[in-house]
Motif scaffolding. Structure first.
Motif, mmCIF file in Angstrom:
data_model
loop_
_atom_site.group_PDB
_atom_site.id
_atom_site.type_symbol
_atom_site.label_atom_id
_atom_site.label_comp_id
_atom_site.label_asym_id
_atom_site.label_seq_id
_atom_site.Cartn_x
_atom_site.Cartn_y
_atom_site.Cartn_z
ATOM 1 N N UNK A 148 0.885 -1.139 0.075
ATOM 2 C CA UNK A 148 0.001 0.117 -0.068
ATOM 3 C C UNK A 148 0.941 1.142 0.160
ATOM 4 N N UNK A 149 2.141 1.189 -0.625
ATOM 5 C CA UNK A 149 3.047 2.249 -0.768
ATOM 6 C C UNK A 149 2.523 3.656 -0.931
ATOM 7 N N UNK A 150 1.807 3.737 -2.259
ATOM 8 C CA UNK A 150 1.106 5.062 -2.618
ATOM 9 C C UNK A 150 -0.091 5.429 -1.671
ATOM 10 N N UNK A 151 -0.840 4.501 -1.486
ATOM 11 C CA UNK A 151 -1.971 4.986 -0.469
ATOM 12 C C UNK A 151 -1.550 5.613 0.740
ATOM 13 N N UNK A 152 -0.477 4.933 1.224
ATOM 14 C CA UNK A 152 0.210 5.683 2.538
ATOM 15 C C UNK A 152 0.627 6.954 2.199
ATOM 16 N N UNK A 153 1.358 7.179 1.078
ATOM 17 C CA UNK A 153 1.871 8.421 0.776
ATOM 18 C C UNK A 153 0.693 9.575 0.605
ATOM 19 N N UNK A 154 -0.335 8.970 -0.098
ATOM 20 C CA UNK A 154 -1.417 9.859 -0.385
ATOM 21 C C UNK A 154 -2.238 10.403 0.845
ATOM 22 N N UNK A 155 -2.270 9.378 1.974
ATOM 23 C CA UNK A 155 -2.941 9.643 3.170
ATOM 24 C C UNK A 155 -2.033 10.752 3.857
ATOM 25 N N UNK A 156 -0.692 10.407 4.220
ATOM 26 C CA UNK A 156 0.060 11.029 5.015
ATOM 27 C C UNK A 156 0.629 12.199 4.147
ATOM 28 N N UNK A 157 0.899 12.372 3.023
ATOM 29 C CA UNK A 157 1.576 13.313 2.406
ATOM 30 C C UNK A 157 3.130 13.556 2.677
ATOM 31 N N UNK A 158 3.541 12.759 3.629
ATOM 32 C CA UNK A 158 4.869 12.883 4.062
ATOM 33 C C UNK A 158 5.916 11.572 4.056
ATOM 34 N N UNK A 159 5.207 10.491 4.294
ATOM 35 C CA UNK A 159 5.815 9.266 4.336
ATOM 36 C C UNK A 159 4.991 8.092 3.507
ATOM 37 N N UNK A 160 6.034 7.273 3.153
ATOM 38 C CA UNK A 160 5.518 6.155 2.043
ATOM 39 C C UNK A 160 5.295 4.657 2.953
ATOM 40 N N UNK A 161 4.593 3.955 2.126
ATOM 41 C CA UNK A 161 4.430 2.686 2.682
ATOM 42 C C UNK A 161 5.955 2.170 2.562
ATOM 43 N N UNK A 162 6.430 2.369 1.537
ATOM 44 C CA UNK A 162 7.919 1.630 1.290
ATOM 45 C C UNK A 162 8.965 2.004 2.658
ATOM 46 N N UNK A 163 8.970 3.477 2.900
ATOM 47 C CA UNK A 163 9.575 3.783 4.206
ATOM 48 C C UNK A 163 9.058 2.994 5.325
#
Length: 185
Positions: A148-163
Motif C-alpha cells: 500500500x505504498x502509494x496509499x500511505x503517501x497519499x494519506x500522510x503526504x509525508x511518508x510512504x508505505x515503502x519507508x
C-alpha cells in the motif's frame, strides 16, 4: 549497528554458531540500507541486485538460526552457506535474465513458510516461539506497507508505505537479535 552492538555486549554464553548467525543477520541489515539507497538513487536492474542481495543473506541467517536452534547447530551453519549461495544464484540469474523472479520469491517467502512450520513442528532449544511469531508479525506488517505504498503517501503526504516497510522489517530483525540480550523478550 544496534544489532552488532547487541551481539558484542550481550549474552556471551551463546554458541559460536548463534553469534555467527547474529552477526550475519545484523551485517545483512546494514547492507540492506546501503543497497536500498543505491537502488532508489538510481533504479535499474543492476542496482536492484544490490538491494536484494543483502536481504537474501538475512533470510539465510534466519533460516540457519532456526535450524541451529531447533535441529542442529552444525546443520544450521551448513544451511546458512547453502542458502546464501542459493540466494546469490537467484539474484544473479534474475539480473542476467536466465532466471525469473520466482527463485528469489521462493527464498524470501520460503523463509517465512519454513519459519512458521519450524515453530509449529519443532521444539525450540533456546529461542522461544513468541519471539519468532512477533518477528514474523512485524515482517508481515512490513510487506503490507510495501503493498500500500502509494496509499500511505497519499494519506500522510509525508511518508510512504515503502519507508514504513523498511522500518517494520528492521524491527523484525531487531526482535530476532534480542536473543543476545540474555533472555529473549
Amino acid at each position: 549497528m544496534l544489532g552488532i552492538k547487541k551481539i558484542l555486549k550481550g549474552n556471551k554464553t551463546e554458541s559460536v554458531e548463534f553469534r555467527e548467525f547474529g552477526f550475519t543477520l545484523a551485517a545483512a541489515s546494514i547492507l540492506v540500507c546501503f543497497g536500498s539507497i543505491y537502488f532508489h538513487w538510481s533504479p535499474s536492474p543492476a542496482t536492484l541486485m544490490w538491494d536484494r542481495l543483502p536481504m537474501t543473506i538475512g533470510f539465510a541467517a534466519i533460516n540457519g538460526l532456526v535450524i541451529a536452534d531447533r535441529i542442529d547447530q552444525k546443520l544450521g551453519r551448513l544451511s546458512l552457506l547453502a542458502l546464501i549461495l542459493l540466494g546469490l544464484f537467484s539474484i544473479l540469474g534474475y539480473n542476467q535474465s536466465w532466471l525469473t523472479l520466482k527463485p528469489y520469491i521462493a527464498v524470501q517467502f520460503g523463509t517465512l513458510l519454513f519459519l512458521a512450520l519450524a515453530i509449529l513442528l519443532l521444539k525450540a532449544s533456546r529461542i522461544p516461539d513468541s519471539l519468532w511469531w512477533s518477528s514474523i508479525g512485524l515482517y508481515v506488517v512490513a510487506k503490507v506497507f510495501e503493498l500500500v505504498d502509494d496509499h500511505v503517501f497519499d494519506i500522510t503526504g509525508v511518508i510512504s508505505g515503502h519507508t514504513l516497510k523498511h522500518f517494520f522489517a528492521a524491527l523484525s530483525v531487531y526482535k530476532v537479535l534480542t536473543i543476545f540480550d540474555g533472555e529473549p523478550k
